[in-house]
Design an enzyme around this catalytic site. Structure first.
Site, PDB file in Angstrom:
ATOM      1  N   HIS A 119      -8.784   1.755  -7.304  1.00 31.23           N
ATOM      2  CA  HIS A 119      -8.436   0.703  -8.462  1.00 31.23           C
ATOM      3  C   HIS A 119      -9.456  -0.534  -8.350  1.00 31.23           C
ATOM      4  O   HIS A 119      -9.682  -0.921  -6.904  1.00 31.23           O
ATOM      5  CB  HIS A 119      -6.973   0.366  -8.357  1.00 31.23           C
ATOM      6  CG  HIS A 119      -6.479  -0.502  -9.480  1.00 31.23           C
ATOM      7  ND1 HIS A 119      -6.749  -1.554  -9.591  1.00 31.23           N
ATOM      8  CD2 HIS A 119      -5.741  -0.048 -10.444  1.00 31.23           C
ATOM      9  CE1 HIS A 119      -6.149  -2.181 -10.667  1.00 31.23           C
ATOM     10  NE2 HIS A 119      -5.680  -1.324 -11.198  1.00 31.23           N
ATOM     11  N   ASP A 196      -3.712   1.007  -0.461  1.00 25.99           N
ATOM     12  CA  ASP A 196      -3.058   0.659  -1.708  1.00 25.99           C
ATOM     13  C   ASP A 196      -1.973   1.580  -1.916  1.00 25.99           C
ATOM     14  O   ASP A 196      -2.203   2.756  -2.188  1.00 25.99           O
ATOM     15  CB  ASP A 196      -4.156   0.626  -2.581  1.00 25.99           C
ATOM     16  CG  ASP A 196      -3.663   0.342  -4.093  1.00 25.99           C
ATOM     17  OD1 ASP A 196      -2.473   0.146  -4.374  1.00 25.99           O
ATOM     18  OD2 ASP A 196      -4.735   0.351  -4.814  1.00 25.99           O
ATOM     19  N   GLN A 199       0.796   3.507  -6.263  1.00 26.45           N
ATOM     20  CA  GLN A 199       1.162   4.730  -6.629  1.00 26.45           C
ATOM     21  C   GLN A 199       2.179   5.535  -5.777  1.00 26.45           C
ATOM     22  O   GLN A 199       2.723   6.479  -6.299  1.00 26.45           O
ATOM     23  CB  GLN A 199       0.182   5.608  -7.480  1.00 26.45           C
ATOM     24  CG  GLN A 199      -0.588   4.832  -8.387  1.00 26.45           C
ATOM     25  CD  GLN A 199       0.049   4.310  -9.699  1.00 26.45           C
ATOM     26  OE1 GLN A 199       1.286   4.877  -9.845  1.00 26.45           O
ATOM     27  NE2 GLN A 199      -0.287   3.259 -10.313  1.00 26.45           N
ATOM     28  N   LYS A 222       5.701  -1.232 -10.374  1.00 24.10           N
ATOM     29  CA  LYS A 222       5.774   0.098 -10.247  1.00 24.10           C
ATOM     30  C   LYS A 222       6.853   0.936  -9.830  1.00 24.10           C
ATOM     31  O   LYS A 222       6.793   2.117  -9.619  1.00 24.10           O
ATOM     32  CB  LYS A 222       4.375   0.362  -9.736  1.00 24.10           C
ATOM     33  CG  LYS A 222       3.117  -0.165 -10.969  1.00 24.10           C
ATOM     34  CD  LYS A 222       1.826   0.094  -9.990  1.00 24.10           C
ATOM     35  CE  LYS A 222       0.638  -0.747 -10.705  1.00 24.10           C
ATOM     36  NZ  LYS A 222       0.137  -0.257 -11.986  1.00 24.10           N
ATOM     37  N   CYS A 359      -8.631   0.996 -14.851  1.00 19.62           N
ATOM     38  CA  CYS A 359      -9.174   0.010 -13.787  1.00 19.62           C
ATOM     39  C   CYS A 359      -9.935   0.800 -12.785  1.00 19.62           C
ATOM     40  O   CYS A 359      -9.632   0.357 -11.575  1.00 19.62           O
ATOM     41  CB  CYS A 359      -7.971  -0.933 -13.365  1.00 19.62           C
ATOM     42  SG  CYS A 359      -7.464  -1.892 -14.602  1.00 19.62           S
TER      43      CYS A 359
HETATM   44  N1  PMP Z   1      -3.832  -0.293  -7.143  1.00 18.06           N
HETATM   45  C1  PMP Z   1      -3.441   0.941  -8.065  1.00 18.06           C
HETATM   46  C2  PMP Z   1      -3.840   2.128  -7.421  1.00 18.06           C
HETATM   47  C3  PMP Z   1      -2.822   0.835  -9.206  1.00 18.06           C
HETATM   48  O1  PMP Z   1      -2.237   1.582  -9.853  1.00 18.06           O
HETATM   49  C4  PMP Z   1      -2.663  -0.603  -9.708  1.00 18.06           C
HETATM   50  C5  PMP Z   1      -1.865  -1.063 -11.018  1.00 18.06           C
HETATM   51  N2  PMP Z   1      -2.650  -0.283 -11.928  1.00 18.06           N
HETATM   52  C6  PMP Z   1      -2.998  -1.860  -8.722  1.00 18.06           C
HETATM   53  C7  PMP Z   1      -3.702  -1.483  -7.371  1.00 18.06           C
HETATM   54  C8  PMP Z   1      -2.686  -3.133  -8.899  1.00 18.06           C
HETATM   55  O2  PMP Z   1      -1.504  -3.547  -9.191  1.00 18.06           O
HETATM   56  P1  PMP Z   1      -0.970  -4.982  -9.988  1.00 18.06           P
HETATM   57  O3  PMP Z   1      -1.681  -4.993 -11.352  1.00 18.06           O
HETATM   58  O4  PMP Z   1       0.334  -4.764  -9.837  1.00 18.06           O
HETATM   59  O5  PMP Z   1      -1.227  -6.028  -8.906  1.00 18.06           O
END
Ligand code: PMP
Length: 401
Positions: A119, A196, A199, A222, A359
């Site tokens: 991401h 990270d 998910q 999430k 993203c």
């Molecule tokens: N890493 C992953 C794998 C994500 O899915 C996301 C959110 N789409 C993020 C990081 C970023 O999370 P946040 O926008 O809640 O900071």
């Protein structure tokens, strides 16, 4: 059929006229159970007060609640409570590690390893560190089925590798990293591993001690909790080495104009009045998730992923991305239909999917597509959601002739 029949716990899963809303965008953000909404309302209502500073009993009680949320979060991922820093979310947690640990421990000529499926929030903060320090970024490729290739990782690691930052579960492909093996490889060259867990935390039982990673980050929203809060877990000895991230109230030991000394971690990294109600609501979210059980959640999501992948796989105009055992997330493309058009037509049937680059633009480049359609499940998802998606796809095909 093992789906959990939890829809009624989630007021967000209905349309304005009270009909079922087929929400297949849980990987972006999860709907909230009434237990979380109620906990947040109480924390903002009859229980509300500041933390850490008040001399009156309401504030002392709120401080206990806030610290209980930290304890619960630590327990949830197998860490110690003095190793959990509350942040605004995963993005801020990664930036915190990059700007404090990264800017002090990474130097010119050092190497940072990321993977193709990251991401943007696990790419851009490291590019900023690399630009400012003169470090280099290495990109670990994926296997053919879309998992981080640990054989390739092993080959990339070297004496200058300082940090490896990997997604535990891909937000596009749903691929699950063998995190324990990754930790062993990374430690064999004395580098640190950041995972990270955005998910992974809502889908898999996490035990940071068993995995052996050094940093773990996730976002509450999430995990069926509120926006505005997330967590960074790091080993205590690493947190102790890290300079502060932001300066302000609550992160100090003593302030004078000559010299300021800082509080120990985790307070050192929580400048300012924290997200009080959000922490209490995160606690409620973890209680809710654990009352159902991650094993049951994973089994439900797996059943739905298998069915959807089987049905889509039988359509000769559909490309499926990611491995067959993806966790909760299915990315796909239909020949001749832009994912955004599919998303718009599905919306007319109360089916919400995500269409775009998620993203993860380097991953889109790797897949050779500008965007994918993504259906992602949560603990409330059931077969009616898959039925509605498949009907919507059939309708889209009719519209596109
Ligand atoms: N890493 C992953 C794998 C994500 O899915 C996301 C959110 N789409 C993020 C990081 C970023 O999370 P946040 O926008 O809640 O900071």
């Amino acid at each position: 059929m093992t789906t959990l029949s939890l829809r009624d716990d989630f007021p967000g899963l209905r349309t304005a006229d009270g009909k079922p809303w087929h929400y297949l965008d849980t990987a972006a953000t999860a709907q909230k159970p009434q237990a979380v909404i109620g906990a947040m309302a109480r924390a903002l209502g009859e229980d509300y007060a500041t933390v850490h500073r008040g001399v009156y009993s309401r504030s002392a009680e709120m401080t206990l609640r806030y610290e209980a949320a930290r304890r619960r979060t630590a327990e949830f991922i197998g860490g110690r409570e003095d190793e959990v820093v509350f942040t605004r979310g995963a993005t801020e947690a990664i930036n915190l590690v990059a700007q404090t640990w990264g800017m002090t421990q990474i130097g010119e000529g050092d190497r940072i390893v990321l993977s193709t499926l990251e991401h943007h929030s696990n790419i851009v903060p490291w590019q900023m560190v690399a630009e400012r320090t003169g470090a280099q970024i290495d990109v670990c490729p994926l296997t053919e089925s879309g998992e981080i290739d640990l054989g390739a990782l092993e080959a990339l690691l070297g004496p200058r590798t300082r940090l490896v930052a990997l997604g535990h579960v891909s937000n596009v492909l749903g691929s699950v990293l063998d995190a324990k093996r990754a930790a062993a490889l990374v430690h064999s060259v004395s580098a640190k591993l950041l995972l990270d867990g955005c998910q992974a935390a809502p889908r898999l039982k996490i035990d940071v001690a068993d995995i052996g990673c050094d940093f773990y980050v996730f976002s509450a929203h999430k995990l069926y909790g509120p926006t505005g809060i997330g967590a960074l877990w790091a080993r205590r000895e690493i947190l102790d080495q890290m300079p502060p991230y932001q300066g302000g109230g609550a992160m100090i030991d003593r302030v004078t104009f000559e010299k300021t000394t800082y509080a120990p971690p985790p307070q050192r990294f929580e400048a300012g009045t924290p997200a009080i109600a959000e922490a209490v609501a995160l606690h409620a979210a973890i209680d809710y998730v654990e009352s159902i059980g991650l094993a049951r959640i994973h089994a439900t999501e797996t059943e739905l992923v298998e069915r959807l992948r089987t049905e889509l796989g039988a359509m000769n105009d559909v490309t499926l991305f990611g491995p067959s055992d993806s966790a909760g997330i299915v990315s796909f493309a239909i020949d001749g239909v832009h994912p955004h058009d599919l998303g718009t037509i599905l919306d007319e049937s109360s089916v919400a999917i995500r269409a775009g680059h998620h993203c993860a633009q380097p991953l889109m480049d790797h897949l050779g597509v500008p965007a994918t359609a993504r259906a992602s499940f949560g603990l409330y998802s059931d077969h009616s959601d898959v039925d509605a998606l498949l009907e919507g796809i059939a309708r889209t095909r009719r519209i596109f002739g």
